[in-house]
Design an enzyme around this catalytic site. Sequence first.
Site, mmCIF file in Angstrom:
data_model
loop_
_atom_site.group_PDB
_atom_site.id
_atom_site.type_symbol
_atom_site.label_atom_id
_atom_site.label_comp_id
_atom_site.label_asym_id
_atom_site.label_seq_id
_atom_site.Cartn_x
_atom_site.Cartn_y
_atom_site.Cartn_z
ATOM 1 N N SER A 249 28.399 -11.053 68.974
ATOM 2 C CA SER A 249 27.589 -9.761 69.091
ATOM 3 C C SER A 249 26.753 -10.090 68.364
ATOM 4 C CB SER A 249 28.712 -8.887 68.502
ATOM 5 O OG SER A 249 27.412 -7.861 68.947
ATOM 6 N N HIS A 390 33.986 -4.906 74.385
ATOM 7 C CA HIS A 390 33.320 -5.556 73.541
ATOM 8 C C HIS A 390 33.660 -5.794 72.475
ATOM 9 C CE1 HIS A 390 29.452 -6.634 70.965
ATOM 10 N NE2 HIS A 390 29.459 -5.987 70.367
HETATM 11 C C1 GTR Z 1 24.882 -3.341 68.903
HETATM 12 C C2 GTR Z 1 23.704 -3.406 68.676
HETATM 13 C C3 GTR Z 1 23.839 -5.115 69.690
HETATM 14 C C4 GTR Z 1 24.936 -5.653 69.323
HETATM 15 C C5 GTR Z 1 26.138 -4.616 68.424
HETATM 16 C C6 GTR Z 1 27.052 -5.729 67.483
HETATM 17 O O1 GTR Z 1 25.174 -1.717 68.175
HETATM 18 O O2 GTR Z 1 23.259 -2.619 69.504
HETATM 19 O O3 GTR Z 1 23.015 -6.078 69.742
HETATM 20 O O4 GTR Z 1 24.427 -6.692 68.312
HETATM 21 O O5 GTR Z 1 25.752 -4.427 67.645
HETATM 22 O O6 GTR Z 1 26.739 -6.289 66.811
HETATM 23 O O7 GTR Z 1 28.465 -5.739 67.554
#
Ligand code: GTR
Length: 409
Positions: A249, A390
Amino acid sequence: LVLISNLCFSQIANYDESKASPYPFPDVLTGVDGKKIITIKQWEANRWALLNLFAENVYGTTPKLALKQHFVINKTQIDALNGKAIQKQVSVFFDDYPQLSPINILLYVPKGVENPPIFIGLNFEGNHSLIADTAIYMTKNWMIDFRKDSTIIKNNRALEASRGAAGIETWPFEKIVSAGFAVATAYCGDIEPDYSEGWKTSLRGVIGNREVNTWGAMGAWAWGLSRILDYVETDKDIDSKKAIVVGHSRLGKAAFWAAAQDTRFAAYISNESGEGGVALSKRWYGETVEIINKNFPHWFSEKFKFYNNNVASLPIDQHQLVALIAPRPIYVSSAEGDQWSDPTGEFLSIKKAEPIYQLYHRKTLAESARPPVNQPIGSYIRYHYRSGKHYMNLYDWEQYLKFAAEVIR
Ligand code: GTR
């Protein structure tokens, strides 16, 4: 009408594939000077100017500083991970700026493996959160309260109860060393705490604020990854020429920028790096440039905000940063439950970079469309679309270990 569609594009996350590509993408085989690239020589002559376009427009310019640094090996355990590894805890100190936090590295080296390659990456909640081991240094630096659990993080500082809280899946150390790899990680907040004022205690602030508007937290984290590699180069137990930089991420975005700038990294792994990572910015799907800049104003350069509702005018796109990794191996992974990161945009980003890998006669992906879930494709360039959320989990690591065994070792 144009105004309305711009507004939609930039502020709203679209999930309709038929609307996802309103703008053309820059051609990877056209140089910054507008000339066609046909040879490796022409590509390499263009490399620096292209990297600078990313610095100028997206991440900001990393200042060129010959910082004096020294490494302190604080603790070594010779029988870690059920006897499989040596654990070292190393701090990188910056002699010119004693007010800077050291970068505290947690390192595992597999026993009985000569010159192991190494995975290097940052973590979100401190080294101590990755494995329940009271010998691991617990960061005192500011921390995001991701879990909203005051028994674990209070007033943005980690508490004892946060030991092991991230779970072993994100950094499965024992699995990694069992496969014959070393692994090094550090808390991103040692380099720069992840909030809008975090720059004040990071190198960005400490070098006198003069660079603060030109590079963002991504740049600082990428800089920190290179400092970890500086240490690894001094460690005789590891093959520093085989360092794979990996990140999930936001930390995958940082690892991407680190790999593009610092060619000492032998390979790059993107775990759902999404917008500002491997995903194409000019696609309108999931997170957009405007959304990311509004939610995280400290991550990128000030100039990147200019493209908030004007992404069509961005002179580059992220597939060209993938091309700047070439000819080094790359693994990009997306997840079905993470449409926010635009899995198709991540896949297409590799596809659009492939002509540069072809220049180097590297094997490209046979597939032209994203594969179904849990069916990794490719070899030197690899991709998977995992089921689930995620996250960086064991499934992801199993694929990365296979990849590294095949292309790095
Ligand atoms: C989210 C963001 C993403 C990603 C994520 C993370 O909120 O929108 O771009 O970076 O965080 O780091 O888990």
